[in-house]
Scaffold this motif. Structure first.
Motif, mmCIF file in Angstrom:
data_model
loop_
_atom_site.group_PDB
_atom_site.id
_atom_site.type_symbol
_atom_site.label_atom_id
_atom_site.label_comp_id
_atom_site.label_asym_id
_atom_site.label_seq_id
_atom_site.Cartn_x
_atom_site.Cartn_y
_atom_site.Cartn_z
ATOM 1 N N ASP A 127 -16.383 8.254 -12.523
ATOM 2 C CA ASP A 127 -14.816 7.847 -12.491
ATOM 3 C C ASP A 127 -14.005 8.981 -13.182
ATOM 4 O O ASP A 127 -12.753 8.692 -12.806
ATOM 5 N N LEU A 128 -14.465 9.011 -14.057
ATOM 6 C CA LEU A 128 -13.408 9.836 -14.774
ATOM 7 C C LEU A 128 -12.948 10.896 -13.992
ATOM 8 O O LEU A 128 -11.765 11.523 -14.477
ATOM 9 N N LYS A 140 -13.165 11.352 -11.025
ATOM 10 C CA LYS A 140 -12.096 11.129 -10.225
ATOM 11 C C LYS A 140 -10.346 10.350 -10.459
ATOM 12 O O LYS A 140 -9.648 11.062 -9.574
ATOM 13 N N HIS A 141 -10.380 10.296 -11.293
ATOM 14 C CA HIS A 141 -9.036 9.792 -12.249
ATOM 15 C C HIS A 141 -8.247 10.548 -12.955
ATOM 16 O O HIS A 141 -7.005 10.688 -12.650
#
Length: 568
Positions: A376-377, A379-380
């Motif tokens: 998630d990190l 991708k963000h």
């Protein structure tokens, strides 16, 4: 307030002799600890009043909530947070147990790995300082009484101590396990039962009762608090530990003295209990004993207004399958045993082969959560520069690995590095869709597939060295006065210089001449091994005074011919 007065306040706060303050408070705490061990309640209460009225304790309490605590920036219902140095001394002067507490501000925070949220209560800065002051006085009294296998929210103890205790309890024998969780422990503790258990003097009882019943402000609605301790209060973890104190002894008391004969050998029926805050496990080789322990725990918890949570309470086995699962999870670790051959088998104290090995690893649930967080990190941060990505990932990787580095985590670390490489490769290709793979690889990786930007390197999970944790001894506490033991464990101790504490930790609390462990009454001296003239630094060792006499005079070493290596 004028600028001159403000500067004077800042200077005065900065000029406080904190080592002296900590040493003064710790001296009184040790006296409270010893008095509590002897059961002298009158002396305990007298020393607690003396401690809470001392300026040193008030200074330490204010520093804790305004500078040290992670939640120092979170304001209570009065909106006060992050006090400046000139505002801290007036807070010190205003601390009084007679003050009426204000309701706590409730915020809802997500539970890791679930869609649920849990309530967090944030007291005002004044109430936090008062609770920190009371905790300074109350904690040493109860540290002298707490059970040896309670590890949660206690000074000098950690999750790793609890896991090591489980390893010691299971390494020589397969066992049935009661893996239990107390339902909403912090929210349901009975106030009257807790206050009766405290057995403290009237002024402190009234103050704690007022904090427990101060109410909760959720949005614009004020809710009364008739049970439980608000999660987020400075003193709440200590009160929860006090509420659960006695559970281990209650279980063990039912089996003390019972023996049975198996294979012509006497075997104690005493179960092992390991508790971390509101999570606990009971281990025994007999399933009937474990189920009996569950009934005993259920009945004992009713006295505090608590109960076991059925969805998180199960009977497991460390070696055999129960409901399709072998072993159990505790504090993010999986504890189980594997049948193995003679070359990998564990052994008894007499050297006999057990036929299995006890292996503790990071739980699959926690590994998946860590992978999800990394994915998630990254991708963000697709549009962020490489340097920012590395600076964000490094502390996350380091913290996760440090938590699990005391168990069998090497294979897990390697698989996480492989997964992280795939994420980073997708990140790099997304940023340069029109470039070739060789160009992308050369831009972000240097030889050896090291993800680097101008000397700033991404940390790998596999770089973390596996270091076995040494469990805290029995009923030891930082308040027992054994400064050599605690300084060697923590590299810090009130009244002991930082350099001496660091050397004790480096030497594992042992004299480098005779190899014996330092005792509290031993005379310890620093031996100057040599003086590095290049770095202008002495290299020291700690020795017994009688061992120091055997060592030769120190050397003086010149820097290498290339000059001083200070810049290296």
């Amino acid at each position: 307030m004028s600028t001159q007065t403000e500067m004077a306040g800042v200077q005065e706060w900065r000029d406080i002799d904190w080592p002296k303050v900590e040493s003064s408070v710790h001296t009184l705490q040790r006296r409270i600890y010893r008095a509590s061990q002897k059961g002298d309640k009158e002396l305990v209460h007298r020393l607690q009043r003396l401690l809470m009225s001392s300026r040193s304790a008030k200074l330490l309490a204010v520093r804790k909530v305004t500078q040290d605590n992670q939640g120092k920036k979170n304001a209570g219902i009065d909106g006060v947070s992050c006090l400046e140095p000139e505002e801290r001394l007036p807070l010190v002067e205003s601390l009084s147990l007679d003050a009426k507490p204000k309701p706590v501000r409730r915020v809802w925070i997500p539970k890791p790995g679930t869609d649920e949220k849990r309530p967090l209560g944030i007291p005002t800065m004044f109430d936090r300082a008062m609770q920190a002051l009371v905790k300074l006085a109350l904690e040493p009294e109860w540290e002298a009484q707490f059970e040896p296998n309670s590890y949660g929210f206690r000074p000098g103890r950690s999750c790793q101590d609890a896991i090591d205790a489980l390893f010691l309890a299971t390494r020589t024998m397969p066992k049935h396990v009661l893996d239990a969780d107390i339902a909403k422990c912090f929210d349901r503790i009975n106030h009257e039962a807790l206050l009766n258990k405290l057995q403290t003097f009237p002024l402190m009882r009234r103050a704690i009762k007022a904090w427990l019943g101060a109410g909760v402000l959720d949005g614009d609605t004020l809710f009364p608090t008739t049970e439980g301790t608000p999660q987020g209060g400075v003193i709440s973890p200590l009160l929860a530990n006090i509420a659960l104190h006695g559970l281990e002894r209650e279980i063990e008391a039912h089996f003390t003295g019972y023996k049975r004969v198996e294979n012509n050998a006497l075997a104690l029926w005493k179960p092992s209990v390991v508790r971390y805050a509101d999570d606990f496990v009971v281990l025994h080789r007999d399933e009937g004993v474990v189920r009996e322990c569950q009934a005993i725990a259920q009945e004992w918890l009713k006295g505090m207004g608590l109960e076991l949570k059925p969805s998180k309470t199960r009977i497991a086995h460390t070696l055999n399958e129960v409901d399709g699962i072998v072993g159990f999870d505790f504090l993010g670790f999986t504890v189980r045993q594997f049948p193995v051959g003679k070359y990998h088998s564990g052994k008894t104290s007499r050297g006999q082969l057990l036929g299995f090995a006890t292996i503790i690893k990071p739980s699959q649930k926690k590994v998946k959560l860590h992978k999800k967080r990394l994915a998630d990190l990254i991708k963000h941060m697709r549009s962020f520069p490489q340097k920012k990505l590395i600076e964000t990932l490094n502390p996350i990787i380091k913290g996760w690995c440090n938590y699990y580095r005391a168990v069998c985590s090497a294979a897990t670390f390697q698989s996480l590095d492989n997964y992280l490489y795939k994420l980073l490769w997708l990140w790099a290709k997304w940023r340069h869709k029109t470039k070739g793979l060789r160009w992308v690889a050369s831009k972000y990786w240097r030889p050896g597939w090291i993800f680097e930007f101008k000397g700033l390197t991404l940390r790998k999970h596999g770089e973390t060295k596996i270091v076995r944790h040494v469990k805290v001894k029995g009923e030891r506490s930082p308040y027992d006065g054994d400064w050599t033991y605690w300084a060697s464990r923590q590299a810090q101790y009130p009244g002991v210089t930082l350099w001496m504490a660091s050397l004790l930790k480096k030497q594992q609390g042992k004299c480098l001449e005779c190899g014996l462990t330092f005792m509290p009454d031993d005379l310890i001296e620093a031996h100057h091994v040599y003086h590095d003239l290049g770095k202008k630094k002495w290299h020291l060792e700690l020795l017994h005074r009688h061992c120091h006499d055997k060592r030769p005079a120190p050397e003086f070493r010149l820097p290498p011919k290339g000059g001083s290596d200070d810049k290296a």
